[in-house]
Design a protein around this motif. Structure first.
Motif, PDB file in Angstrom:
ATOM      1  N   THR A 108      16.123 -42.255  35.508  1.00  0.00           N
ATOM      2  CA  THR A 108      17.437 -41.803  35.974  1.00  0.00           C
ATOM      3  C   THR A 108      17.497 -41.774  37.492  1.00  0.00           C
ATOM      4  OG1 THR A 108      16.736 -39.499  35.770  1.00  0.00           O
ATOM      5  CG2 THR A 108      17.940 -40.460  33.896  1.00  0.00           C
ATOM      6  N   SER A 109      16.492 -42.341  38.147  1.00  0.00           N
ATOM      7  CA  SER A 109      16.539 -42.458  39.600  1.00  0.00           C
ATOM      8  C   SER A 109      16.637 -43.932  39.971  1.00  0.00           C
ATOM      9  CB  SER A 109      15.305 -41.806  40.234  1.00  0.00           C
ATOM     10  OG  SER A 109      14.136 -42.473  39.805  1.00  0.00           O
ATOM     11  N   MET A 110      17.126 -44.179  41.146  1.00  0.00           N
ATOM     12  CA  MET A 110      17.344 -45.548  41.601  1.00  0.00           C
ATOM     13  C   MET A 110      16.018 -46.286  41.733  1.00  0.00           C
ATOM     14  SD  MET A 110      20.135 -46.957  42.105  1.00  0.00           S
ATOM     15  CE  MET A 110      21.088 -48.136  42.990  1.00  0.00           C
ATOM     16  N   PRO A 111      15.946 -47.518  41.208  1.00  0.00           N
ATOM     17  CA  PRO A 111      14.736 -48.313  41.416  1.00  0.00           C
ATOM     18  C   PRO A 111      14.656 -48.746  42.877  1.00  0.00           C
ATOM     19  CG  PRO A 111      16.425 -49.616  40.335  1.00  0.00           C
ATOM     20  CD  PRO A 111      16.961 -48.218  40.449  1.00  0.00           C
ATOM     21  N   THR A 112      13.545 -49.278  43.264  1.00  0.00           N
ATOM     22  CA  THR A 112      13.425 -49.759  44.641  1.00  0.00           C
ATOM     23  C   THR A 112      14.160 -51.092  44.772  1.00  0.00           C
ATOM     24  OG1 THR A 112      11.434 -51.065  44.262  1.00  0.00           O
ATOM     25  CG2 THR A 112      11.130 -48.714  44.831  1.00  0.00           C
ATOM     26  N   ASP A 135      19.341 -52.368  33.882  1.00  0.00           N
ATOM     27  CA  ASP A 135      18.167 -52.701  33.079  1.00  0.00           C
ATOM     28  C   ASP A 135      16.990 -51.784  33.414  1.00  0.00           C
ATOM     29  OD1 ASP A 135      16.829 -54.366  31.146  1.00  0.00           O
ATOM     30  OD2 ASP A 135      15.784 -55.331  32.819  1.00  0.00           O
ATOM     31  N   LEU A 136      16.847 -51.449  34.675  1.00  0.00           N
ATOM     32  CA  LEU A 136      15.717 -50.620  35.121  1.00  0.00           C
ATOM     33  C   LEU A 136      15.948 -49.131  34.931  1.00  0.00           C
ATOM     34  CD1 LEU A 136      14.942 -52.649  38.362  1.00  0.00           C
ATOM     35  CD2 LEU A 136      13.501 -52.533  36.303  1.00  0.00           C
ATOM     36  N   THR A 137      17.226 -48.719  34.807  1.00  0.00           N
ATOM     37  CA  THR A 137      17.521 -47.287  34.722  1.00  0.00           C
ATOM     38  C   THR A 137      18.247 -46.871  33.444  1.00  0.00           C
ATOM     39  OG1 THR A 137      19.697 -47.455  35.790  1.00  0.00           O
ATOM     40  CG2 THR A 137      17.765 -47.147  37.244  1.00  0.00           C
ATOM     41  N   GLY A 138      19.014 -47.784  32.852  1.00  0.00           N
ATOM     42  CA  GLY A 138      19.847 -47.417  31.708  1.00  0.00           C
ATOM     43  C   GLY A 138      21.048 -46.587  32.103  1.00  0.00           C
ATOM     44  N   ASP A 139      21.344 -46.519  33.392  1.00  0.00           N
ATOM     45  CA  ASP A 139      22.419 -45.655  33.899  1.00  0.00           C
ATOM     46  C   ASP A 139      23.539 -46.507  34.506  1.00  0.00           C
ATOM     47  OD1 ASP A 139      24.002 -43.950  35.633  1.00  0.00           O
ATOM     48  OD2 ASP A 139      22.377 -42.488  35.560  1.00  0.00           O
ATOM     49  N   GLU A 140      24.701 -46.506  33.859  1.00  0.00           N
ATOM     50  CA  GLU A 140      25.839 -47.297  34.337  1.00  0.00           C
ATOM     51  C   GLU A 140      26.315 -46.860  35.718  1.00  0.00           C
ATOM     52  OE1 GLU A 140      29.062 -47.413  31.536  1.00  0.00           O
ATOM     53  OE2 GLU A 140      27.753 -48.109  29.922  1.00  0.00           O
ATOM     54  N   ARG A 141      26.296 -45.569  35.972  1.00  0.00           N
ATOM     55  CA  ARG A 141      26.781 -45.084  37.280  1.00  0.00           C
ATOM     56  C   ARG A 141      25.866 -45.542  38.418  1.00  0.00           C
ATOM     57  NH1 ARG A 141      31.160 -41.813  37.122  1.00  0.00           N
ATOM     58  NH2 ARG A 141      31.662 -40.917  35.104  1.00  0.00           N
ATOM     59  N   LEU A 142      24.567 -45.458  38.209  1.00  0.00           N
ATOM     60  CA  LEU A 142      23.642 -45.943  39.235  1.00  0.00           C
ATOM     61  C   LEU A 142      23.800 -47.447  39.437  1.00  0.00           C
ATOM     62  CD1 LEU A 142      20.267 -44.078  38.492  1.00  0.00           C
ATOM     63  CD2 LEU A 142      21.858 -43.672  40.378  1.00  0.00           C
ATOM     64  N   ALA A 143      24.115 -48.162  38.363  1.00  0.00           N
ATOM     65  CA  ALA A 143      24.234 -49.624  38.429  1.00  0.00           C
ATOM     66  C   ALA A 143      25.470 -50.081  39.197  1.00  0.00           C
ATOM     67  CB  ALA A 143      24.252 -50.211  37.026  1.00  0.00           C
ATOM     68  N   GLU A 144      26.424 -49.205  39.398  1.00  0.00           N
ATOM     69  CA  GLU A 144      27.618 -49.564  40.175  1.00  0.00           C
ATOM     70  C   GLU A 144      27.295 -49.460  41.665  1.00  0.00           C
ATOM     71  OE1 GLU A 144      30.329 -50.996  39.554  1.00  0.00           O
ATOM     72  OE2 GLU A 144      30.823 -50.640  37.461  1.00  0.00           O
ATOM     73  N   VAL A 145      26.473 -50.380  42.132  1.00  0.00           N
ATOM     74  CA  VAL A 145      26.065 -50.399  43.539  1.00  0.00           C
ATOM     75  C   VAL A 145      27.207 -50.913  44.407  1.00  0.00           C
ATOM     76  CG1 VAL A 145      23.627 -50.676  42.952  1.00  0.00           C
ATOM     77  CG2 VAL A 145      25.040 -52.712  43.368  1.00  0.00           C
ATOM     78  N   ALA A 146      27.107 -50.671  45.696  1.00  0.00           N
ATOM     79  CA  ALA A 146      28.145 -51.098  46.635  1.00  0.00           C
ATOM     80  C   ALA A 146      28.218 -52.625  46.694  1.00  0.00           C
ATOM     81  CB  ALA A 146      27.852 -50.530  48.025  1.00  0.00           C
ATOM     82  N   VAL A 147      29.440 -53.135  46.673  1.00  0.00           N
ATOM     83  CA  VAL A 147      29.707 -54.567  46.750  1.00  0.00           C
ATOM     84  C   VAL A 147      30.833 -54.771  47.762  1.00  0.00           C
ATOM     85  CG1 VAL A 147      30.471 -56.594  45.435  1.00  0.00           C
ATOM     86  CG2 VAL A 147      28.981 -54.916  44.352  1.00  0.00           C
TER      87      VAL A 147
END
Length: 189
Positions: free
Chosen positions: A3-7, A79-91
Motif C-alpha cells: 500500500t506504499s508507492m513503489p520506487t 500491478d506493484l501495489t494493487g491500489d488504484e489511487r496510488l496508480a493515478e500518478v501525475a500526467v
C-alpha cells in the motif's frame, strides 16, 4: 501487494514490460488505427492546444506513444501495489488527453489488457494532471525511456499559463470560459 508507492526503478522496469507487451499484442495495430481515427473528436480546447504550434497530423503519433507510456506507468504502479489511487500518478495535460482517445476504444484495449496481463487505470475524478519535472512520473519515465519530450510533458504551471493565453484568445472570438460556452444564435447566423 503493497500500500506504499513503489520506487521509480521498480515501476520503470514493470512499465517497460507492460509497454513491450502492448506493442507486441496481436491487436495493437487495430488499436492504434482506431485511436488515430478518433482524431475527429479531439475537441478539448484546453488539452492538446496547450502544445506550442499544435498540429493534429504531426503530433498525434508522438502523443500516442507518450500516452501509452503514461498508461504503462499507471498500470505498473497498480500491478506493484494493487491500489488504484496510488496508480493515478501525475500526467501532463496533453498526454492525458491522448489517453482519453485510447480509452474510447474499450473493447480493443480491454482485450489487449487481458491478454498482456495489465490493469488499465484511468478515472477522471482521481486523475492528476499536475505533472512536474522531478516528480515520481518524471523519474520513472526517465528510467524507463529516457527524458520525456518537453513538447508534450508540460509542467502544470506552464499548462496553466498557456490556458490563460488560450482562454483570452477564445474569448476574443466569443468562446467564453475556454470554449465551454458561447452565445451564438445559429438560426440568425
Amino acid at each position: 501487494m503493497s500500500t506504499s508507492m513503489p520506487t521509480p526503478t521498480q515501476t520503470a522496469a514493470r512499465a517497460r514490460e507492460v509497454m513491450d507487451a502492448i506493442l507486441a499484442d496481436e491487436e495493437f495495430g487495430a488499436f492504434e488505427g482506431a485511436t488515430m481515427e478518433y482524431s475527429s473528436d479531439w475537441q478539448c480546447l484546453t488539452g492538446f492546444p496547450v502544445i506550442e504550434r499544435w498540429n493534429l497530423d504531426s503530433d498525434k503519433r508522438p502523443l500516442f506513444t507518450e500516452a501509452l507510456r503514461a498508461l504503462s506507468i499507471k498500470a505498473s504502479v497498480f500491478d506493484l501495489t494493487g491500489d488504484e489511487r496510488l496508480a493515478e500518478v501525475a500526467v501532463a495535460v496533453p498526454v492525458d488527453e491522448m489517453t482519453h482517445a485510447m480509452i474510447a476504444q474499450p473493447q480493443l484495449f480491454a482485450r489487449i489488457a487481458h491478454r498482456t496481463g495489465f490493469q488499465l487505470i484511468h478515472q477522471t475524478d482521481q486523475e492528476h494532471t499536475d505533472y512536474e519535472a522531478g516528480d515520481f512520473t518524471h523519474l520513472t519515465y526517465r528510467l524507463a525511456w529516457g527524458e520525456p519530450p518537453a513538447r508534450y510533458w508540460l509542467e502544470k504551471s506552464e499548462v496553466d499559463r498557456r490556458v490563460t493565453i488560450l482562454t483570452a484568445r477564445y474569448a476574443s472570438i466569443g468562446l467564453n470560459r475556454a470554449g465551454r460556452e458561447h452565445d451564438i444564435d445559429f438560426a440568425a447566423a
